[in-house]
Structures are given as C-alpha cells and as structure tokens.
Design an enzyme around this catalytic site. Structure first.
Site, short mmCIF file in Angstrom:
data_model
loop_
_atom_site.label_atom_id
_atom_site.label_comp_id
_atom_site.label_asym_id
_atom_site.label_seq_id
_atom_site.Cartn_x
_atom_site.Cartn_y
_atom_site.Cartn_z
N SER A 29 1.01 -1.42 -0.07
CA SER A 29 -0.12 -0.31 0.44
C SER A 29 0.64 0.83 0.11
O SER A 29 1.74 1.11 1.11
CB SER A 29 -0.68 -0.21 1.31
OG SER A 29 -1.44 1.23 1.70
N THR A 30 0.48 2.11 -0.83
CA THR A 30 1.18 3.57 -0.73
C THR A 30 -0.07 4.25 0.27
O THR A 30 0.33 4.61 1.08
CB THR A 30 1.48 4.08 -2.22
OG1 THR A 30 2.82 3.21 -2.27
CG2 THR A 30 2.47 5.24 -1.61
N ARG A 31 -0.94 4.93 -0.57
CA ARG A 31 -2.13 6.20 -0.35
C ARG A 31 -2.42 5.40 0.88
O ARG A 31 -2.84 6.37 2.12
CB ARG A 31 -3.00 6.47 -1.74
CG ARG A 31 -2.71 6.93 -2.45
CD ARG A 31 -3.32 6.09 -3.93
NE ARG A 31 -2.37 4.90 -4.41
CZ ARG A 31 -1.44 5.38 -4.55
NH1 ARG A 31 -0.70 5.99 -5.81
NH2 ARG A 31 -0.48 3.76 -5.21
N ARG A 75 -5.91 -4.06 6.49
CA ARG A 75 -5.89 -4.49 4.99
C ARG A 75 -5.69 -5.77 4.97
O ARG A 75 -4.02 -6.92 5.15
CB ARG A 75 -4.68 -3.98 4.13
CG ARG A 75 -4.78 -3.95 2.69
CD ARG A 75 -3.71 -3.13 1.44
NE ARG A 75 -4.46 -2.43 1.65
CZ ARG A 75 -3.98 -1.34 0.64
NH1 ARG A 75 -2.84 -1.20 0.03
NH2 ARG A 75 -5.02 -0.13 0.05
N HIS A 90 -13.55 -0.96 -0.30
CA HIS A 90 -12.62 0.07 -0.21
C HIS A 90 -13.52 1.19 0.53
O HIS A 90 -13.76 2.05 -0.49
CB HIS A 90 -12.34 -0.32 -1.42
CG HIS A 90 -10.21 0.98 -0.68
ND1 HIS A 90 -10.02 0.49 0.22
CD2 HIS A 90 -9.42 0.32 -2.04
CE1 HIS A 90 -8.93 1.20 0.12
NE2 HIS A 90 -8.32 2.00 -1.42
N GLN A 110 -12.06 4.45 0.18
CA GLN A 110 -11.05 4.96 -1.07
C GLN A 110 -12.46 5.47 -1.39
O GLN A 110 -12.75 6.48 -1.41
CB GLN A 110 -11.06 4.22 -1.95
CG GLN A 110 -10.55 3.63 -3.23
CD GLN A 110 -9.71 4.95 -3.22
OE1 GLN A 110 -8.62 4.56 -3.30
NE2 GLN A 110 -9.52 6.44 -4.25
N ASN A 122 -13.37 -4.87 -6.13
CA ASN A 122 -13.48 -4.12 -4.71
C ASN A 122 -14.00 -2.55 -4.66
O ASN A 122 -14.73 -1.74 -4.36
CB ASN A 122 -11.88 -4.01 -3.84
CG ASN A 122 -11.02 -4.08 -4.82
OD1 ASN A 122 -11.26 -3.36 -5.37
ND2 ASN A 122 -10.03 -4.63 -3.58
N ASP A 171 -10.22 1.44 -12.84
CA ASP A 171 -8.99 1.16 -11.65
C ASP A 171 -8.05 0.26 -12.27
O ASP A 171 -8.65 -0.30 -13.69
CB ASP A 171 -9.52 0.40 -10.91
CG ASP A 171 -9.20 -0.04 -9.43
OD1 ASP A 171 -7.52 -0.24 -9.68
OD2 ASP A 171 -9.51 -0.67 -8.52
N SER A 186 -5.69 -6.63 -9.71
CA SER A 186 -6.07 -6.34 -8.58
C SER A 186 -5.06 -6.97 -7.82
O SER A 186 -4.88 -8.14 -8.40
CB SER A 186 -6.95 -6.36 -8.50
OG SER A 186 -8.52 -5.35 -8.64
N CYS A 201 -8.62 5.77 -8.53
CA CYS A 201 -8.35 4.71 -6.63
C CYS A 201 -6.12 5.63 -7.25
O CYS A 201 -6.00 5.58 -5.96
CB CYS A 201 -8.30 3.96 -6.51
SG CYS A 201 -8.26 2.46 -6.80
N ARG A 240 -7.12 10.66 0.14
CA ARG A 240 -7.51 9.18 1.34
C ARG A 240 -7.23 10.25 2.76
O ARG A 240 -7.28 9.76 3.64
CB ARG A 240 -6.56 9.08 1.03
CG ARG A 240 -6.73 8.52 -0.70
CD ARG A 240 -8.20 7.44 -0.36
NE ARG A 240 -7.89 6.47 1.06
CZ ARG A 240 -7.40 5.06 0.48
NH1 ARG A 240 -7.51 4.93 -0.56
NH2 ARG A 240 -6.70 4.35 1.98
N1 CP Z 1 -5.98 3.62 -3.49
C1 CP Z 1 -5.08 2.53 -2.37
O1 CP Z 1 -5.21 2.09 -1.58
O2 CP Z 1 -3.90 3.00 -3.00
P1 CP Z 1 -2.88 2.19 -2.23
O3 CP Z 1 -2.83 0.54 -1.89
O4 CP Z 1 -1.64 2.96 -2.70
O5 CP Z 1 -3.03 2.04 -0.31
N1 NVA Z 2 -8.76 -3.03 -6.87
C1 NVA Z 2 -7.28 -2.89 -6.52
C2 NVA Z 2 -7.72 -1.67 -5.63
C3 NVA Z 2 -5.67 -1.09 -4.97
C4 NVA Z 2 -5.79 0.36 -4.81
C5 NVA Z 2 -6.29 -3.90 -5.47
O1 NVA Z 2 -7.31 -4.15 -5.00
O2 NVA Z 2 -5.63 -4.48 -5.99
#
Ligand code: CP
Ligand code: NVA
Length: 322
Positions: free
Chosen positions: A57-59, A108, A135, A138, A170, A231, A235, A273, A300
C-alpha cells in the site's frame, strides 16, 4: 461484557446521512488543515492504532498513518513480514492479542472473511483499509473529490452520472453502494465474464432506490457521464491472470476518443484510485486537465481523518464537523 465496538468494513454499514457527513467532514478537514485551524490535534493523544497490512500500500498506509499522527496518536505499522499472523499464528489469536493493547485497528487483507473475523474477535474498532470485496475509505475520498469538483456537499451530487469502465472490483462495489445511498446515477461497463457478481448486485440494490446500468460496451456506459472512473484490470492477488485479463479488457482503455464516441458530458472528469497502469487509461486523460487523480489521492488523508474521528474518537457516532 462490554458493548462490542462499531467497526467500519463497508459503505453498506452507513446510513445515507452518515455517509454524507463522513464525505463532507473530509472536505471540511481539508480546508481547516490548509488554514491551520485543524481542531483535532489531540483527539487520539496517548493512543496506539495498529495498521495490520497483508498487502502492499502507498496511499492507504500514508494517509492512515498520517491521519493518526495528525490526531496526536501513534500509528504502529505491522506488515506481513513483521508479525506472526498467517505464518505462525491464527487470525483469532492475533486479533484478541493486538486489540487488547491498542485503541483501534486499520487492516488491509485478502478475503473479506479475514477482515470480518478480525472484527469479530477484536475488542476495539476495526477499519477496512481494503479487502478483496470492499474499499470504503477510498469511496469516502472519491465522493469528497467529486463534491469538491462539482458541488458544495455530497448530498447535492444527485443528478450527476458516474461511468465506471473496467474491472468489477472492491473499489467499484463500495462506489456503487455509496452512489446508491447518495442518489447518484451509475453505469458500469465490464467485459463479458467480468461483471458484478450477483451477491454484490443484491447488496448494491438494497443500498437505495434506483438501478445500476450494466453493459459490456464502454461507449454505452459513458453516455452523458460527468465522471469516468476506472481502476487497474489486475487487482492485488490476481497477478497470475494478467495475460488473460489484458486480452479480455482490450478496448476498455479510457481515452478522449472513447468518451467522445460514447457522448460523455463536455466537461467530464476522470478519476482513478491508483496505482495506475497505462493499459486502463491513456496518458492524455490521466495527466490532462480532466484528471482529478492527484487531488483524489490527497483526499485519502482527509477521508482517513474523517473516518478515524467517527470510529476511534467518537465511538462510532458520525457527527458533522461544521
Ligand atoms: N488507492 C489505494 O488504496 O492505494 P494503495 O494501494 O497505495 O493504498
Ligand atoms: N482494485 C485494486 C485497488 C488497489 C488500491 C486492488 O485491489 O488491488
């Protein structure tokens, strides 16, 4: 026994008023933070919030860690290589133990059942930072972004149309549920075989009046759209399906030409996202003047503040910040 805490696993759990308030509070805190009048500086002081992340995850990590710090709390990041969970210890034992030492958990995970079980055994609120099915944080940020671009508050978004072009995932599910609760029209284009599953459709339909228009033709979905959203087509957890998916989604890239052919509104905006890959949206759209993607990402942070306040500061009571 003590009353079980209120968790936040999906937008479905919110009333329309609560959703409207969480979205509007995000914008309110964005403005107060920019004006340095942010009122919650000590709201989580002396509290530790665990971030249990089994995926990258970044955000979500930066926004929730930053939001906890902004509220005076201590974020404790626990990545999948840091704790015994999944390798040497069960979800049950992990949840009981961690929740006995912290004031809240942001998680997560992969399957929705993982976050549901974490919540079931946790003595403190569990907030969903993405699972395979939802999510919600988001969705709060996305509707805050739309509000900031088009209107003054979320319940005034009625009359706008959102078109989703891409994979049913999601991010889409919580966006559909939120759209339904706020009375916003949505059209969804996915390739054959990648439609919204029937069980999620039922949940979306139960979230409020109206219908989600579904099609396998992207041009049909973008007709009259004010916002076009997509998106990744792949995923997290679907990496082995990459080749198959790239083929199935051919023709689904969001481009100026697609929007024009389909008849999107002249001033349509683009949202995503992130993380982004070039296959699902052209550079022209992604980096162009229609794109809201970077304010959407920044939102976010303010959405995390809004959610943390309601669930960790106010015990699950959603109160208007203004
Ligand atoms: N949009 C989002 O959730 O990004 P990350 O996977 O970087 O948290
Ligand atoms: N649909 C993507 C969203 C990432 C923020 C995933 O689940 O990987």
């Amino acid at each position: 026994a003590a009353k079980p805490p209120r968790h936040f696993l999906s937008i479905s759990e919110l009333s329309p008023t609560e959703l409207n308030t969480l979205v509007n509070n995000a914008t309110t805190y964005k403005h107060s933070a920019l004006q340095q009048t942010f009122p919650l500086r000590n709201a989580l002081s002396n509290k530790t919030i665990a971030l249990i992340f089994s995926k990258l995850s970044t955000r979500t990590r930066v926004s929730t860690e930053g939001a906890i710090a902004a509220l005076g709390g201590h974020p404790m990041f626990l990545g999948k290589n840091d704790i015994q969970l999944g390798v040497n210890e069960t979800l049950h034992d992990t949840s009981v133990v961690i929740s006995s030492m912290v004031s809240g958990i942001v998680a997560r995970v992969g399957p929705h059942s993982d976050i549901a079980n974490l919540a079931k055994y946790s003595s403190v609120p569990v907030l969903n930072g993405l699972c395979d099915t939802y999510h919600p944080m988001q969705a709060i940020a996305d509707f805050a972004t739309m509000t900031q671009a088009f209107v003054t508050q979320a319940d005034k978004l009625k009359g706008l149309k959102i078109a989703w072009v891409g994979d049913a995932n999601n991010v889409l599910y919580d966006m559909c549920i939120a759209a339904r609760k706020l009375g916003v029209e949505m059209a969804v284009a996915t390739p054959k075989g990648y439609e919204i599953p029937a069980k999620i459709k039922e949940e979306v339909d139960a979230a409020g009046p109206g219908t989600i228009f579904e099609t396998n033709t992207p041009e049909e979905a973008v007709k009259g759209a004010n916002i076009i959203v997509t998106d990744t087509w792949i995923s997290m957890g679907q990496e082995s399906e990459k080749q198959k998916r790239l083929q199935a989604f051919a023709g689904y890239q969001v481009t100026e030409e697609l929007a024009k052919r389909g008849g999107a509104a002249d001033d349509w905006k683009f949202m995503h996202c992130l993380p982004r890959h070039q296959e699902e949206v052209s550079d022209e759209v992604f980096f162009g003047p229609r794109s809201l993607v970077f304010p959407e990402a920044q939102n976010r942070l303010y959405s995390a503040i809004s959610v943390l306040e309601a669930f960790l500061v106010n015990g699950g009571e959603v109160k208007s910040a203004s």
